[in-house]
Design an enzyme around this catalytic site. Structure first.
Site, PDB file in Angstrom:
ATOM      1  N   SER A 176      -4.881  12.783  10.711  1.00  0.00           N
ATOM      2  CA  SER A 176      -3.933  12.345  11.409  1.00  0.00           C
ATOM      3  C   SER A 176      -3.531  11.106  10.793  1.00  0.00           C
ATOM      4  O   SER A 176      -2.588  10.610  11.562  1.00  0.00           O
ATOM      5  CB  SER A 176      -5.049  11.597  12.575  1.00  0.00           C
ATOM      6  OG  SER A 176      -6.350  11.139  12.393  1.00  0.00           O
TER       7      SER A 176
ATOM      8  N   GLY B 177      -7.441  15.603  12.706  1.00  0.00           N
ATOM      9  CA  GLY B 177      -8.837  16.156  12.632  1.00  0.00           C
ATOM     10  C   GLY B 177      -9.216  16.770  11.451  1.00  0.00           C
ATOM     11  O   GLY B 177     -10.370  17.131  11.371  1.00  0.00           O
TER      12      GLY B 177
ATOM     13  N   ASN C  52     -12.141  12.027   7.658  1.00  0.00           N
ATOM     14  CA  ASN C  52     -13.042  12.871   8.710  1.00  0.00           C
ATOM     15  C   ASN C  52     -14.479  13.055   8.224  1.00  0.00           C
ATOM     16  O   ASN C  52     -15.498  13.234   8.844  1.00  0.00           O
ATOM     17  CB  ASN C  52     -12.230  13.718   9.431  1.00  0.00           C
ATOM     18  CG  ASN C  52     -11.085  13.584  10.295  1.00  0.00           C
ATOM     19  OD1 ASN C  52     -11.424  12.519  11.288  1.00  0.00           O
ATOM     20  ND2 ASN C  52     -10.025  13.930  10.206  1.00  0.00           N
TER      21      ASN C  52
ATOM     22  N   ASP D 260      -8.408   2.603  19.540  1.00  0.00           N
ATOM     23  CA  ASP D 260      -9.555   3.347  18.848  1.00  0.00           C
ATOM     24  C   ASP D 260     -10.139   2.571  17.908  1.00  0.00           C
ATOM     25  O   ASP D 260     -11.326   2.938  17.231  1.00  0.00           O
ATOM     26  CB  ASP D 260      -9.385   4.857  18.871  1.00  0.00           C
ATOM     27  CG  ASP D 260      -8.464   4.891  17.825  1.00  0.00           C
ATOM     28  OD1 ASP D 260      -7.614   4.046  16.940  1.00  0.00           O
ATOM     29  OD2 ASP D 260      -8.032   6.108  17.300  1.00  0.00           O
TER      30      ASP D 260
ATOM     31  N   HIS E 246      -7.081   4.265  14.131  1.00  0.00           N
ATOM     32  CA  HIS E 246      -5.642   4.982  13.644  1.00  0.00           C
ATOM     33  C   HIS E 246      -4.647   3.650  13.796  1.00  0.00           C
ATOM     34  O   HIS E 246      -4.630   2.789  14.534  1.00  0.00           O
ATOM     35  CB  HIS E 246      -5.146   5.903  14.553  1.00  0.00           C
ATOM     36  CG  HIS E 246      -5.994   7.096  14.681  1.00  0.00           C
ATOM     37  ND1 HIS E 246      -7.154   7.416  15.396  1.00  0.00           N
ATOM     38  CD2 HIS E 246      -5.971   8.224  13.683  1.00  0.00           C
ATOM     39  CE1 HIS E 246      -7.706   8.498  15.129  1.00  0.00           C
ATOM     40  NE2 HIS E 246      -7.229   8.913  14.142  1.00  0.00           N
TER      41      HIS E 246
END
Length: 232
Positions: A49, A86, A114, A195, A198
């Site tokens: 991402s 993801g 991730n 969040d 990002h």
């Protein structure tokens, strides 16, 4: 990134992302002219991402901002967005062949965030990245590895083993290395989405500013390879 398990809607979104990626890669990957003199260099940004541009307009994503910066510097390039939100290193390995396409000149490899967020064993992440790099090397593609760092909550041993993956693989394979993709961006609220994981548009711009000199080295390697191939 995107460490939390994805619900059914998330799986559908990823499938749509894969379809759009296929259109992006294969739609752009048309054969070059016979001598290659007038073609743009194709750099595939292959990642998760952080590459895809999570929650950002396409024009604000890392590949789009990078291409604009390189173009402004006089480089004739086409930066292809091959990021899927993801993705772990294992997911990247499973889609590598079609995601890179047949007409890439160079690759920016940005995977591992991730894995670290989910606590995947460093040895497994290393093996996946090594396999990706081995396949890219077999195709003669110059690679810039975008390094990642593990969160401290997994403990000192995990952090030490994970963080060592990227410089060690770069050294072993003679690849270019940008030590930390989120350098100057991680933990800075002004440069990240709500969040905290990002980057926002300004955060991506900071990433681009830091990585551009390394991408220019990647371009030099790709141009040298193309020139050598043209000579026979």
């Amino acid at each position: 990134m995107n460490a939390r398990p994805r619900p059914a809607g998330g799986r559908i979104a990823r499938q749509v992302g894969l379809l759009l990626l296929a259109v992006n890669v294969w739609g752009l990957a048309m054969p070059f002219s016979a001598n290659g003199a007038d073609r743009a260099l194709r750099i595939v940004a292959f990642g998760d991402s952080l590459t895809a541009g999570f929650m950002l307009p396409p024009a604000d994503s890392f590949p789009a901002q990078l291409q604009r910066e390189l173009t402004a510097k006089g480089h004739k390039v086409e930066v292809i967005n091959a990021g899927i939100s993801g993705d772990t290193t294992g997911a990247g390995l499973s889609r590598l062949e079609w995601a890179i396409g047949d007409h890439a000149d160079a690759v920016i490899l940005e995977l591992g965030a991730n894995d670290a967020l989910r606590g995947i064993e460093p040895a497994k992440a290393r093996a996946n990245l090594a396999a990706i790099l081995s396949r890219l090397a077999a195709r003669g593609l110059p690679v810039l590895i975008a390094g990642m760092r593990a969160p401290n909550n997994w403990g000192e041993n995990y952090v030490r083993e994970f963080d060592a993956i990227f410089p060690e693989l770069a050294k072993a394979g003679g690849h270019l290395l940008y030590p930390f993709f989120l350098d100057g961006v991680a933990t800075d609220a002004k440069l990240n989405l709500g969040d905290g994981l990002h980057p926002n548009r300004e955060g991506v711009a900071r990433i681009v500013a830091g990585i551009v000199p390394h991408v220019e080295q990647l371009i030099e390697r790709a141009r040298s390879k193309a020139a050598a191939a043209a000579k026979g």
